[in-house]
Design a protein around this motif. Structure first.
Motif, PDB file in Angstrom:
ATOM      1  N   LYS A  11       0.102  -2.785 -53.899  1.00 37.73           N
ATOM      2  CA  LYS A  11      -1.086  -2.033 -54.310  1.00 37.73           C
ATOM      3  C   LYS A  11      -0.776  -0.546 -54.489  1.00 37.73           C
ATOM      4  CE  LYS A  11      -4.645  -5.009 -52.260  1.00 37.73           C
ATOM      5  NZ  LYS A  11      -3.842  -6.136 -51.809  1.00 37.73           N
ATOM      6  N   LEU A  12       0.002   0.011 -53.579  1.00 36.66           N
ATOM      7  CA  LEU A  12       0.310   1.434 -53.659  1.00 36.66           C
ATOM      8  C   LEU A  12       1.231   1.766 -54.833  1.00 36.66           C
ATOM      9  CD1 LEU A  12       0.583   2.256 -49.868  1.00 36.66           C
ATOM     10  CD2 LEU A  12      -1.283   2.828 -51.446  1.00 36.66           C
ATOM     11  N   LYS A  13       2.073   0.840 -55.225  1.00 36.70           N
ATOM     12  CA  LYS A  13       2.883   1.066 -56.423  1.00 36.70           C
ATOM     13  C   LYS A  13       1.993   1.078 -57.666  1.00 36.70           C
ATOM     14  CE  LYS A  13       7.335  -0.463 -54.708  1.00 36.70           C
ATOM     15  NZ  LYS A  13       8.466  -1.383 -54.849  1.00 36.70           N
ATOM     16  N   ILE A  14       0.974   0.244 -57.675  1.00 36.86           N
ATOM     17  CA  ILE A  14      -0.004   0.268 -58.764  1.00 36.86           C
ATOM     18  C   ILE A  14      -0.731   1.604 -58.764  1.00 36.86           C
ATOM     19  CG2 ILE A  14      -2.193  -0.732 -59.560  1.00 36.86           C
ATOM     20  CD1 ILE A  14      -1.076  -3.465 -58.538  1.00 36.86           C
ATOM     21  N   VAL A  15      -1.118   2.067 -57.582  1.00 38.36           N
ATOM     22  CA  VAL A  15      -1.807   3.356 -57.456  1.00 38.36           C
ATOM     23  C   VAL A  15      -0.941   4.485 -57.999  1.00 38.36           C
ATOM     24  CG1 VAL A  15      -2.608   5.073 -55.763  1.00 38.36           C
ATOM     25  CG2 VAL A  15      -3.351   2.701 -55.578  1.00 38.36           C
ATOM     26  N   ARG A  16       0.340   4.434 -57.717  1.00 37.18           N
ATOM     27  CA  ARG A  16       1.240   5.468 -58.214  1.00 37.18           C
ATOM     28  C   ARG A  16       1.168   5.551 -59.739  1.00 37.18           C
ATOM     29  NH1 ARG A  16       7.182   5.077 -56.091  1.00 37.18           N
ATOM     30  NH2 ARG A  16       6.929   3.040 -57.019  1.00 37.18           N
ATOM     31  N   GLY A  17       1.169   4.401 -60.399  1.00 31.56           N
ATOM     32  CA  GLY A  17       1.050   4.383 -61.851  1.00 31.56           C
ATOM     33  C   GLY A  17      -0.308   4.891 -62.322  1.00 31.56           C
ATOM     34  N   GLN A  18      -1.358   4.502 -61.590  1.00 31.67           N
ATOM     35  CA  GLN A  18      -2.696   4.978 -61.937  1.00 31.67           C
ATOM     36  C   GLN A  18      -2.788   6.494 -61.791  1.00 31.67           C
ATOM     37  OE1 GLN A  18      -4.717   2.340 -59.105  1.00 31.67           O
ATOM     38  NE2 GLN A  18      -5.883   1.480 -60.822  1.00 31.67           N
ATOM     39  N   MET A  19      -2.159   7.034 -60.756  1.00 32.14           N
ATOM     40  CA  MET A  19      -2.184   8.488 -60.552  1.00 32.14           C
ATOM     41  C   MET A  19      -1.508   9.212 -61.715  1.00 32.14           C
ATOM     42  SD  MET A  19      -3.861   9.449 -57.902  1.00 32.14           S
ATOM     43  CE  MET A  19      -3.281  11.122 -57.875  1.00 32.14           C
ATOM     44  N   ASP A  34     -14.625   9.350 -67.432  1.00 30.84           N
ATOM     45  CA  ASP A  34     -13.490   8.429 -67.506  1.00 30.84           C
ATOM     46  C   ASP A  34     -12.472   8.729 -66.404  1.00 30.84           C
ATOM     47  OD1 ASP A  34     -14.659   7.242 -69.710  1.00 30.84           O
ATOM     48  OD2 ASP A  34     -13.415   8.316 -71.167  1.00 30.84           O
ATOM     49  N   ILE A  35     -12.225   9.992 -66.166  1.00 31.72           N
ATOM     50  CA  ILE A  35     -11.303  10.399 -65.098  1.00 31.72           C
ATOM     51  C   ILE A  35     -11.863   9.976 -63.745  1.00 31.72           C
ATOM     52  CG2 ILE A  35     -10.254  12.367 -63.916  1.00 31.72           C
ATOM     53  CD1 ILE A  35     -10.280  13.791 -66.703  1.00 31.72           C
ATOM     54  N   SER A  36     -13.144  10.224 -63.543  1.00 29.41           N
ATOM     55  CA  SER A  36     -13.780   9.851 -62.279  1.00 29.41           C
ATOM     56  C   SER A  36     -13.712   8.340 -62.051  1.00 29.41           C
ATOM     57  CB  SER A  36     -15.233  10.321 -62.271  1.00 29.41           C
ATOM     58  OG  SER A  36     -15.859   9.947 -61.071  1.00 29.41           O
ATOM     59  N   THR A  37     -13.926   7.573 -63.094  1.00 30.10           N
ATOM     60  CA  THR A  37     -13.848   6.116 -62.980  1.00 30.10           C
ATOM     61  C   THR A  37     -12.460   5.685 -62.523  1.00 30.10           C
ATOM     62  OG1 THR A  37     -15.532   5.836 -64.687  1.00 30.10           O
ATOM     63  CG2 THR A  37     -14.090   3.955 -64.268  1.00 30.10           C
ATOM     64  N   GLN A  38     -11.436   6.295 -63.085  1.00 34.76           N
ATOM     65  CA  GLN A  38     -10.062   5.970 -62.682  1.00 34.76           C
ATOM     66  C   GLN A  38      -9.784   6.386 -61.244  1.00 34.76           C
ATOM     67  OE1 GLN A  38      -7.874   4.039 -64.368  1.00 34.76           O
ATOM     68  NE2 GLN A  38      -9.697   3.764 -65.630  1.00 34.76           N
ATOM     69  N   LEU A  39     -10.305   7.533 -60.850  1.00 31.92           N
ATOM     70  CA  LEU A  39     -10.124   7.980 -59.467  1.00 31.92           C
ATOM     71  C   LEU A  39     -10.803   7.023 -58.486  1.00 31.92           C
ATOM     72  CD1 LEU A  39     -10.567  11.826 -59.898  1.00 31.92           C
ATOM     73  CD2 LEU A  39      -8.464  10.612 -59.277  1.00 31.92           C
ATOM     74  N   ILE A  42      -8.618   4.070 -58.011  1.00 29.93           N
ATOM     75  CA  ILE A  42      -7.503   4.415 -57.125  1.00 29.93           C
ATOM     76  C   ILE A  42      -7.950   4.389 -55.665  1.00 29.93           C
ATOM     77  CG2 ILE A  42      -5.993   6.323 -56.419  1.00 29.93           C
ATOM     78  CD1 ILE A  42      -5.843   7.043 -59.460  1.00 29.93           C
ATOM     79  N   ILE A  43      -9.096   4.989 -55.406  1.00 28.60           N
ATOM     80  CA  ILE A  43      -9.628   5.005 -54.033  1.00 28.60           C
ATOM     81  C   ILE A  43      -9.830   3.577 -53.537  1.00 28.60           C
ATOM     82  CG2 ILE A  43     -11.663   5.595 -52.642  1.00 28.60           C
ATOM     83  CD1 ILE A  43     -11.860   8.156 -54.488  1.00 28.60           C
ATOM     84  N   GLY A  44     -10.355   2.710 -54.399  1.00 30.99           N
ATOM     85  CA  GLY A  44     -10.561   1.310 -54.024  1.00 30.99           C
ATOM     86  C   GLY A  44      -9.259   0.617 -53.670  1.00 30.99           C
ATOM     87  N   GLN A  45      -8.226   0.860 -54.466  1.00 36.08           N
ATOM     88  CA  GLN A  45      -6.923   0.257 -54.195  1.00 36.08           C
ATOM     89  C   GLN A  45      -6.335   0.771 -52.879  1.00 36.08           C
ATOM     90  OE1 GLN A  45      -6.554  -2.573 -55.828  1.00 36.08           O
ATOM     91  NE2 GLN A  45      -4.526  -2.100 -56.587  1.00 36.08           N
ATOM     92  N   ILE A  46      -6.488   2.054 -52.622  1.00 31.97           N
ATOM     93  CA  ILE A  46      -5.971   2.619 -51.376  1.00 31.97           C
ATOM     94  C   ILE A  46      -6.715   2.023 -50.180  1.00 31.97           C
ATOM     95  CG2 ILE A  46      -5.798   4.739 -50.006  1.00 31.97           C
ATOM     96  CD1 ILE A  46      -5.208   6.192 -52.680  1.00 31.97           C
ATOM     97  N   ARG A  47      -8.016   1.874 -50.295  1.00 32.84           N
ATOM     98  CA  ARG A  47      -8.782   1.247 -49.204  1.00 32.84           C
ATOM     99  C   ARG A  47      -8.306  -0.183 -48.957  1.00 32.84           C
ATOM    100  NH1 ARG A  47     -13.564   3.531 -47.299  1.00 32.84           N
ATOM    101  NH2 ARG A  47     -14.193   5.421 -48.374  1.00 32.84           N
ATOM    102  N   LYS A  48      -8.073  -0.927 -50.035  1.00 27.14           N
ATOM    103  CA  LYS A  48      -7.596  -2.307 -49.891  1.00 27.14           C
ATOM    104  C   LYS A  48      -6.204  -2.334 -49.250  1.00 27.14           C
ATOM    105  CE  LYS A  48     -10.272  -4.152 -53.730  1.00 27.14           C
ATOM    106  NZ  LYS A  48     -10.214  -4.694 -55.102  1.00 27.14           N
ATOM    107  N   ALA A  49      -5.353  -1.402 -49.636  1.00 32.00           N
ATOM    108  CA  ALA A  49      -4.018  -1.328 -49.033  1.00 32.00           C
ATOM    109  C   ALA A  49      -4.133  -1.041 -47.534  1.00 32.00           C
ATOM    110  CB  ALA A  49      -3.175  -0.250 -49.724  1.00 32.00           C
ATOM    111  N   ASN A  50      -5.042  -0.151 -47.183  1.00 29.19           N
ATOM    112  CA  ASN A  50      -5.246   0.156 -45.769  1.00 29.19           C
ATOM    113  C   ASN A  50      -5.752  -1.069 -45.017  1.00 29.19           C
ATOM    114  OD1 ASN A  50      -5.241   2.030 -43.559  1.00 29.19           O
ATOM    115  ND2 ASN A  50      -7.475   2.046 -43.697  1.00 29.19           N
ATOM    116  N   THR A  51      -6.640  -1.821 -45.626  1.00 29.21           N
ATOM    117  CA  THR A  51      -7.141  -3.051 -45.000  1.00 29.21           C
ATOM    118  C   THR A  51      -5.999  -4.036 -44.776  1.00 29.21           C
ATOM    119  OG1 THR A  51      -9.328  -2.762 -45.979  1.00 29.21           O
ATOM    120  CG2 THR A  51      -8.742  -4.992 -45.285  1.00 29.21           C
TER     121      THR A  51
END
Length: 89
Positions: A11-19, A34-39, A42-51
């Motif tokens: 998930k975090l590797k995906i986030v890196r690409g999204q960033m 559009d930028i906010s939607t992408q952010l 990213i936040i959702g993916q980071i939360r899932k990674a933390n879970t």
């Protein structure tokens, strides 16, 4: 590597690409929504990674502490409570 950590890493590797994509969007002065939607994605993916990390921790470290060491058990439980407290705020 434990399963939860492997899932989080993916998930975090995906986030890196999204960033990188969001940085390009900012540099190109793209539409703010559009930028906010992408952010938010990213936040959702980071939360899932933390879970994933926390679930792995509960299944291994905390479970072992509960079975084997009373003082370590209390410490591990307090760590999780502190993490949950940060999520709630």
């Amino acid at each position: 590597m434990k399963e939860g950590k492997a899932k989080a890493l993916k998930k975090l590797k995906i986030v890196r690409g999204q960033m990188d994509g969001v940085i390009r969007m900012l540099e190109e002065d793209r539409y703010c929504v559009d930028i906010s939607t992408q952010l938010l994605a990213i936040i959702g993916q980071i939360r899932k990674a933390n879970t994933d990390i926390l679930a792995d921790h509960l299944k291994t470290c905390v479970t072992d502490a509960i079975k084997n060491d009373e003082s370590d058990r209390d410490e591990k439980i307090n760590e999780i409570v502190n993490i949950i407290d940060k999520y709630v705020k």
